[in-house]
Design an enzyme around this catalytic site. Structure first.
Site, PDB file in Angstrom:
ATOM      1  N   HIS A 152       0.862  -1.176   0.000  1.00 53.95           N
ATOM      2  CA  HIS A 152       0.000   0.000   0.000  1.00 53.95           C
ATOM      3  C   HIS A 152       0.900   1.228   0.000  1.00 53.95           C
ATOM      4  CE1 HIS A 152      -3.731   2.281   0.737  1.00 53.95           C
ATOM      5  NE2 HIS A 152      -2.934   3.096   1.405  1.00 53.95           N
ATOM      6  N   CYS A 153       0.750   2.069  -1.009  1.00 56.08           N
ATOM      7  CA  CYS A 153       1.631   3.229  -1.181  1.00 56.08           C
ATOM      8  C   CYS A 153       0.916   4.501  -0.736  1.00 56.08           C
ATOM      9  CB  CYS A 153       2.064   3.360  -2.637  1.00 56.08           C
ATOM     10  SG  CYS A 153       3.178   4.748  -2.935  1.00 56.08           S
ATOM     11  N   PRO A 154       1.398   5.173   0.304  1.00 53.80           N
ATOM     12  CA  PRO A 154       0.737   6.413   0.743  1.00 53.80           C
ATOM     13  C   PRO A 154       0.892   7.553  -0.252  1.00 53.80           C
ATOM     14  CG  PRO A 154       2.775   6.054   1.959  1.00 53.80           C
ATOM     15  CD  PRO A 154       2.541   4.816   1.160  1.00 53.80           C
ATOM     16  N   ASN A 157      -1.964   6.962  -2.397  1.00 44.72           N
ATOM     17  CA  ASN A 157      -3.178   6.682  -1.627  1.00 44.72           C
ATOM     18  C   ASN A 157      -3.961   5.533  -2.245  1.00 44.72           C
ATOM     19  OD1 ASN A 157      -5.080   7.005   0.442  1.00 44.72           O
ATOM     20  ND2 ASN A 157      -6.299   8.441  -0.748  1.00 44.72           N
ATOM     21  N   ASN A 158      -3.242   4.487  -2.591  1.00 45.91           N
ATOM     22  CA  ASN A 158      -3.882   3.341  -3.224  1.00 45.91           C
ATOM     23  C   ASN A 158      -3.032   2.106  -2.966  1.00 45.91           C
ATOM     24  OD1 ASN A 158      -5.739   1.900  -4.680  1.00 45.91           O
ATOM     25  ND2 ASN A 158      -5.191   2.735  -6.679  1.00 45.91           N
TER      26      ASN A 158
END
Length: 371
Positions: A152-154, A157-158
């Site tokens: 999950h990549c901040p 945001n996905n």
């Protein structure tokens, strides 16, 4: 219920802060490069045109891939991996883990599953109430099971997974190209502005220096920001290229997937060329475009159980502890698996014999070896 709902909305809102920050930095970099550097600073018209053309090409590809990474919804398991209503109710009522596993084994009998938990059990998500397909994991941030989840990549945001992993790789690629281009073309003006007219007397000031305007600060900060992002993105991009070549996700790099034969970090490796094609597709002309061309359906993946990696030693099949080989569901390959296994492959029959605990029964397994 109300405070929980409000808290969840606040968390979702705060999750967009990194994306907004990146968007603001990109907008400022566009203004600083196009307006302050190209229009107000560079004296040569030919140089302006060349810089503007290549800048906008890299800018468009960067924004396009970034947009696709952010707004492509993560792929979820299909309905066939959900427990039927009756079995779901029975699973919830059961208190013993052994009984619950028996229910899952019956439900998974016709599913193409090759991976297990560390204890050899069926991978099941109690939160989503689905049997997890191979390489599928539950994302706590997105609160859903994601097919071939990477992480999950901040910054987007996905959740990065099967549906947008190619877009994420291209986002890293084009952001690196964008920053490198800015840093390389701004460098000469950065040096000129850095040494601009430090001496007070005008007659001692070099004649070819640039005028001391507010563009100086934009150009100086533009080079620093571009160089800083270059260093951080280069390491991340190199790491994910290595993962693609090995056909691993970030999760699998830290925790090897467990197959019926045990854990194997190279279990999904098909060779370098096919590993690349599995993410970017068969047609190379589409590789650099942020459009979906990945192979398969995200639910099933070829593994060394059905296709031995030519770079790795042969794996012998052994039944799980406390289970005979007949208890393990032998699921047929899906269309996506047959497609992946059929590319540039010559079939050689390799016969391996497995004897049961008494040594009297022999099971012959025909596997395809890639020559």
């Amino acid at each position: 219920m109300a405070p929980t709902h409000v808290l969840r909305c606040c968390q979702r809102g705060l999750a967009w802060i990194p994306v907004i920050f990146i968007a603001l930095v990109v907008c400022w970099s566009y203004y600083a490069y196009v307006v302050e550097l190209c229009i107000f600073t560079i004296p040569s018209i030919a140089e302006k045109i060349i810089y503007m053309v290549f800048f906008h090409l890299s800018f468009v590809m960067f924004v396009w891939s970034y947009w696709k990474t952010i707004f492509t919804r993560p792929a979820n398991p299909s309905k066939e991996f959900c427990l039927p209503k009756a079995e779901k109710e029975q699973y919830v009522k059961e208190e013993r883990p052994e009984s619950q596993q028996e229910i899952l084994w019956r439900a998974a009998a016709n599913l193409p599953l090759y991976t297990r938990t560390g204890a050899g059990a069926i991978r099941y998500c109690d939160r989503c109430q689905v049997i997890k397909p191979d390489r599928c994991h539950h994302c706590s941030a997105c609160d859903m099971c994601v097919l071939k989840m990477d992480h999950h990549c901040p910054w987007v945001n996905n959740c990065v997974g099967f549906s947008n992993y190619k877009f994420f790789i291209l986002f890293l690629c084009y952001s690196l190209v964008y920053c490198l281009f800015i840093a390389a073309t701004v460098l000469q003006y950065f040096i000129k502005f850095w040494t601009l007219c430090r001496r007070k007397s005008a007659e001692n000031c070099p004649k070819n220096e640039l005028p001391d305007t507010h563009a100086k600060f934009h150009v100086l900060f533009l080079f620093f920001v571009a160089a800083m992002f270059c260093i951080s993105i280069l390491s991340l991009f190199s790491y994910h290229l290595w993962l693609v070549g090995k056909n691993r996700s970030t999760i699998e790099a830290f925790r090897a997937p467990v197959f019926r034969t045990g854990s194997d970090k190279n279990g999904f490796s098909l060779g370098f060329g096919k590993n690349i094609a599995q993410v970017f597709g068969d047609e190379k002309k589409f590789w650099l475009l942020p459009i979906f061309t990945s192979q398969g359906d995200g639910l099933t993946f070829p593994s060394r159980l059905v296709n031995i990696d030519p770079e790795q030693p042969t794996v012998s099949l052994q039944p799980e502890a406390n289970k005979s080989i007949e208890d393990v569901p032998a699921s047929p390959l899906s269309e996506s698996q047959n497609h992946l296994l059929g590319n540039e492959q010559h079939a050689n029959n390799v016969t391996e014999h497995l004897e049961n605990d008494t040594g009297s029964e022999t099971i012959t397994i025909i596997m395809e070896r890639e020559s």
